[in-house]
Write a protein that holds these residues in place. Structure first.
Motif, mmCIF file in Angstrom:
data_model
loop_
_atom_site.group_PDB
_atom_site.id
_atom_site.type_symbol
_atom_site.label_atom_id
_atom_site.label_comp_id
_atom_site.label_asym_id
_atom_site.label_seq_id
_atom_site.Cartn_x
_atom_site.Cartn_y
_atom_site.Cartn_z
ATOM 1 N N ILE A 105 2.863 -1.944 1.033
ATOM 2 C CA ILE A 105 2.809 -3.174 1.813
ATOM 3 C C ILE A 105 3.816 -4.168 1.227
ATOM 4 O O ILE A 105 3.850 -4.379 0.015
ATOM 5 N N VAL A 115 -2.553 3.293 4.048
ATOM 6 C CA VAL A 115 -1.722 2.249 4.653
ATOM 7 C C VAL A 115 -0.273 2.409 4.195
ATOM 8 O O VAL A 115 0.025 2.285 3.007
ATOM 9 N N ALA A 151 -0.695 -4.999 8.865
ATOM 10 C CA ALA A 151 -0.433 -3.632 8.415
ATOM 11 C C ALA A 151 -1.621 -2.742 8.765
ATOM 12 O O ALA A 151 -2.716 -2.879 8.197
ATOM 13 N N GLN A 192 2.729 0.476 5.522
ATOM 14 C CA GLN A 192 3.110 -0.591 6.450
ATOM 15 C C GLN A 192 4.359 -0.206 7.236
ATOM 16 O O GLN A 192 5.309 0.351 6.706
#
Length: 326
Positions: free
Chosen positions: A272, A192, A225, A194
């Motif tokens: 994030i 991830v 996200a 974002q």
């Protein structure tokens, strides 16, 4: 109001955002890039190099802006000088970056997560490695200006995507998904990093200029996200196609001389940003599906492929062949 920059990506959308909210907009830049607002009577252009203090001061005296949005401050000293020149405006908003954060907190929070240090050499070094430290030091210049009474604030976007993205990082994935049935996705697809839709960055700049507090920084990122795997799936949906992701570990990628970080939008540790502070000012995130659809529509009308931003198709096909033999 005055936008320093304003013709390429974030700045271009910021112009539209402020115009949509009844601001009179003037651009200050060198004029090295095509100006999409040439035929707009409600957008002035003052030519000059933001590194030339005399030109910047002359623009200030000419325009007498109430709001200044600084889209192209890449060195801390540029932020320091701008906050001095525009010390008496109603709002000075510096476009910082989520790269300012040094720690890998999940999520990263303003005033809590540690910022990058910036050495004297990094402060003047134009490199990818010094980008985060330079942006963090720019934040500190904003904080220092606020202590002197300047209404200066910072907005920290994470990786920005959307129409007219000249970096082509996101175009890489859109082009691959649109052209091929199978697409190599680094790792297991769950990483991830974002992102943030560019129009949401533009609205954040306006809202912070209107409602923000001096000396504060505001994160901006998609409230949802997505993993890289889900991003590819959303892109396929927006393109009205189907695609099979082919996952590859660093070890498997090495068989064709590739690595995980060769792929744009890949990051080994999650990145994030907490956006509650900005949301408290009235900001909202565009739903990802809607943002993706707008991004895809402009991508298809453009000639951007992003092919130079990541592994070429031949390498991908060699890898897929290797994985099929396993």
């Amino acid at each position: 109001m005055l936008i320093i920059g304003g013709t390429r990506f974030i700045g271009r959308h910021a112009v539209e955002e402020f115009l949509d909210h009844d601001y009179t907009v003037t651009l200050f830049n060198r004029g090295n890039h095509d100006n999409p607002f040439t035929n707009r009577a409600d957008v002035r252009h003052v030519q000059g190099d933001r590194g030339d203090d005399e030109r910047l001061l002359a623009a200030k005296r000419d325009v007498e802006p109430d709001v200044v949005v600084d889209c192209v401050a890449y060195f801390p000293d540029e932020v320091r000088r701008a906050t001095e020149i525009f010390a008496d405006v109603d709002a000075y908003v510096y476009v910082s970056s989520g790269s300012s954060y040094a720690a890998d907190d999940i999520p990263k929070r303003e005033g809590v997560t540690r910022l990058c240090d910036c050495s004297p050499d990094e402060a003047v070094e134009d490199s990818a490695a010094s980008y985060g430290p330079r942006k963090a030091e720019g934040d500190r210049m904003v904080f220092s200006a606020a202590e002197r009474g300047v209404n200066a604030m910072a907005v920290r976007p994470t990786v920005v995507y959307g129409p007219y993205d000249y970096t082509e990082r996101f175009d890489y994935w859109l082009h691959k998904v649109n052209e091929h049935d199978r697409v190599v996705v680094p790792g297991d697809g769950t990483n991830v990093w974002q992102r943030v839709y560019v129009e949401d960055v533009a609205s954040a700049l306006r809202i912070v200029a209107e409602e923000g507090e001096a000396g504060e920084a505001y994160n901006v990122g998609d409230r949802n996200a997505l993993t890289l795997e889900d991003t590819v799936a959303e892109a396929a949906s927006a393109l009205d196609t189907t695609v099979e992701p082919v996952y590859a570990s660093d070890r498997e990628l090495a068989t064709v001389d590739l690595s995980l970080t060769d792929f744009p939008m890949y990051r080994e540790s999650p990145h994030i940003l907490d956006t509650h502070k900005l949301a408290a000012l009235g900001w909202e995130s565009t739903p990802v599906r809607e943002a993706m659809q707008r991004t895809v529509e402009e991508h298809l009308d453009s000639d951007r492929t992003g092919e130079d931003e990541g592994p070429g198709r031949q390498a991908e096909e060699r890898l897929i062949g290797v994985l099929e033999m396993v």
